[in-house]
Structures are given as structure tokens and as C-alpha cells.
Design a protein around this motif. Structure first.
Motif, PDB file in Angstrom:
ATOM      1  N   SER A 152      30.522  68.861  86.389  1.00  0.00           N
ATOM      2  CA  SER A 152      30.191  69.666  85.201  1.00  0.00           C
ATOM      3  C   SER A 152      30.918  69.218  83.941  1.00  0.00           C
ATOM      4  N   ARG A 197      31.104  74.617  89.903  1.00  0.00           N
ATOM      5  CA  ARG A 197      30.876  76.068  89.844  1.00  0.00           C
ATOM      6  C   ARG A 197      30.048  76.456  88.629  1.00  0.00           C
ATOM      7  N   ASN A 242      35.390  64.129  93.747  1.00  0.00           N
ATOM      8  CA  ASN A 242      36.045  64.097  92.432  1.00  0.00           C
ATOM      9  C   ASN A 242      36.622  65.457  92.036  1.00  0.00           C
ATOM     10  N   PHE A 255      35.749  63.604  84.107  1.00  0.00           N
ATOM     11  CA  PHE A 255      35.463  62.329  84.774  1.00  0.00           C
ATOM     12  C   PHE A 255      34.141  62.383  85.561  1.00  0.00           C
ATOM     13  N   LEU A 267      43.566  60.891  81.731  1.00  0.00           N
ATOM     14  CA  LEU A 267      42.277  61.028  81.028  1.00  0.00           C
ATOM     15  C   LEU A 267      42.316  62.173  80.027  1.00  0.00           C
ATOM     16  N   ASP A 287      31.370  76.854  94.797  1.00  0.00           N
ATOM     17  CA  ASP A 287      32.834  76.844  94.759  1.00  0.00           C
ATOM     18  C   ASP A 287      33.308  76.107  96.006  1.00  0.00           C
ATOM     19  N   TYR A 338      49.603  69.825  93.277  1.00  0.00           N
ATOM     20  CA  TYR A 338      48.762  68.674  92.943  1.00  0.00           C
ATOM     21  C   TYR A 338      49.216  67.412  93.684  1.00  0.00           C
ATOM     22  N   THR A 376      40.944  64.980  79.274  1.00  0.00           N
ATOM     23  CA  THR A 376      40.048  66.018  79.806  1.00  0.00           C
ATOM     24  C   THR A 376      40.770  67.364  79.804  1.00  0.00           C
TER      25      THR A 376
END
Ligand code: NAP
Length: 270
Positions: A26, A52, A109, A29, A210, A79, A179, A212
Motif C-alpha cells: 500500500s 490493510r 515485504n 518500498f 528509505l 491484516d 525490530y 518512508t
């Protein structure tokens, strides 16, 4: 000769007639990857976009449909932290008969940074940690397993699974315990898979820093001063990569297709 390979060089020029699944399509990346890869899929290919946010997937679908000839796009609003979300992607993939394609690509991803405002000592709630690992580790394993079961290896079908990884799979970042743990676990998961299935192509690709929403979240919420300052400086000094730059490198590596299966490749090493 393999689909899309040129006789003059060993680098393919496209990804053939493929089923291509991208989670987290959505934005960021994943969205960029969907745009770039759609131009390299032969007519009759199917692109499954998962996230989602149905509205953003719909916008991407419209964007891609206006440019792509003979590409079937299917959006799965799911989800991936939930069992039925993973199952819905597999059900959608099953609608494409294996005999209709000569390549299968699964891009794991989708990911979240998790709560970076606390250090390890702050994570006492097992349910919270389980929720994070469900979405970021278990879903990638179960989705990959489900897709490989639907599309067993056979002559004439090239299968490739990509794990979108990170430097955090290899290096500890203070206050990013969820993470780093998730990315390290995923890398190992895909290394095991590569050992188990020698015919399968498996790649862990670390895309670099990136520009983002994930980076925005990192520089706004990171507890650790050094990490927060360095992410803030990278943004302020224009050192973040564009998704286009990083996707471009990933696509080049995949077209060349000479990496060792299971390898962790970083944008900066390529
Ligand atoms: N940004 C960086 O600097 C950086 C660096 C190294 C590695 N990476 C990795 O690159 C990949 C893409 O990151 P990005 O920066 O593009 O992140 P992003 O902008 O935050 O996008 C994350 C994507 O994952 C989806 N997603 C998140 N939670 C989900 C859930 N529960 N179920 C389904 N989809 C979900 C989001 O869609 P919805 O919100 O619509 O669900 C979105 O499409 C990630 O694996 C990330 O770890 C990023």
C-alpha cells in the motif's frame, strides 16, 4: 532457455509470465516494487497486492491498470498479524493455476518497526511481544509455507521468495529490540528454507535507509538518543534513499539471478 533470458547476456530482461505476491504494497518500498515489477511481467501475469489499507491498494491498482497490458491485479485487504489475513492471501493465490505461469515470486515485504520508545527492560508484556512477532515473523513463515504448498516445484516453474530484510537483522540497534529480533529471525528462517529447498531461489534483501513512513516513525519515536539523532540527520541531510533507487537494485539482482540462495544482500554491498 529460461523465460525472458537473452542469448547475448546471462541477465534476464523480464520475469516471464508470473504470479507475483507483494505484501505491504500500500505504500513505501512495497508500493514502489509493485510499480517497477509490473512493467517486467509478461501479459497474463497475476499481481497480488496485500495490505490493510484497501483504499491505498485500490489507488495503486488503478495506477497500474492504466499502464499495464494484460496484467491481472488482485488486491487482498488483510491484516497479516491475524491468521485469517495470511489465509486470505493463500486463497487468492490458489485461484491462479500453476500451469498458467512459469514464475512465482513472493515478496515478504510488510513489516512494522514496533514500539521503539522503550528499551529491552520495558518489554514485560508477553502478549505485546507475541503480537509483534506474529505479524513480523510468524506471518512471513506461514505465508511462505502456504504459497510453496500451493505451488510445488516442477520443471518449467521458477520459484523465488524474497525476504525484505534490514541491517537490523545483523546489528543491534538500542531501543529497536522488536525490530532487530524480528529481522534476525526472518533472515535465519529464509536461510533454513534455502538449505531445505535447493531448487528454490531465496533472497534476503536489506534495502538501505528509505524515505518512508517507517523512517518517519523511527526519527519521531526512538528512545535511544544516538539512533534518533542519526536517523534525524540522515533525513535532514538528504541521505535517505528513494524507494526507486533501492527497488532498482533489487530488480537488477533478481534479473541477474546469480546470488547464492539464502544470502543476505545489502543495497550498499551491491
Ligand atoms: N524504511 C527503511 O528505512 C527501511 C530500512 C530497512 C528495511 N526496511 C524494510 O523494508 C520494508 C518496507 O518498509 P517501508 O519503509 O516501505 O515501510 P512502510 O512505509 O511503513 O510500509 C509498510 C507496509 O507494510 C504494511 N503493513 C504493516 N503492517 C501490516 C499488517 N499488520 N498487515 C498487512 N500489512 C501491513 C503497510 O500497509 P498497511 O498499513 O496498509 O497495512 C505498508 O504497506 C519492511 O520490511 C522494512 O522493515 C525499511
Amino acid at each position: 532457455m529460461e523465460a525472458g533470458k537473452t542469448s547475448a547476456s546471462s541477465e534476464a530482461k523480464d520475469f516471464g509470465k508470473a504470479l507475483c505476491i507483494i505484501t505491504g504494497a500500500s505504500k513505501g518500498f512495497g508500493r514502489c516494487l509493485a510499480k517497477e515489477i509490473s512493467a517486467l511481467l509478461k501479459p497474463g501475469s497475476v499481481l497480488i497486492l496485500v495490505a490493510r489499507s484497501g483504499e491505498k491498494l485500490q489507488e495503486l491498482d488503478e495506477d497500474l491498470s492504466s499502464d499495464s497490458d494484460g496484467l491481472v491485479i488482485r488486491c487482498v485487504v488483510a491484516d497479516l498479524g491475524q491468521k485469517d489475513g495470511v489465509e486470505r492471501v493463500i486463497i487468492e493465490a490458489r485461484k491462479t493455476p500453476s500451469s498458467d505461469i512459469n514464475s512465482l515470486f513472493l515478496f515478504n515485504n510488510a513489516a512494522s518497526l514496533g514500539d521503539v520508545s522503550r528499551y529491552v527492560r520495558g518489554f514485560t508484556d508477553m502478549d505485546e511481544v507475541d503480537r509483534y512477532l506474529s505479524m513480523n515473523v510468524s506471518s512471513a513463515l506461514c505465508l511462505t509455507a502456504g504459497i510453496l504448498q500451493v505451488f510445488p516445484g516442477h520443471v518449467g516453474l521458477r520459484r523465488c521468495v524474497v525476504n525484505v530484510s534490514s541491517l537490523c537483522a545483523l546489528q543491534p540497534f538500542p531501543s529497536w529490540v522488536l525490530y532487530c529480533t524480528g529481522k534476525a529471525a526472518r533472515d535465519m528462517m529464509f536461510r533454513v528454507l534455502a538449505k531445505e529447498e535447493p531448487e528454490l531461489r531465496v533472497l534476503s534483501y536489506a534495502p538501505g535507509p528509505l524515505d518512508t513512513d517507517m523512517q518517519l516513525h523511527a526519527r519521531s519515536n526512538t528512545a535511544d538518543d544516538n539512533i534518533r539523532k542519526s536517523t534525524t540527520a540522515m533525513h535532514a541531510e538528504g541521505r535517505l534513499l528513494t524507494c526507486e533507487e533501492s527497488v532498482g537494485k533489487l530488480i537488477k539482482v533478481m534479473l541477474k539471478d546469480d546470488y547464492a540462495s539464502g544470502a543476505h544482500l545489502d543495497f550498499y554491498d551491491l
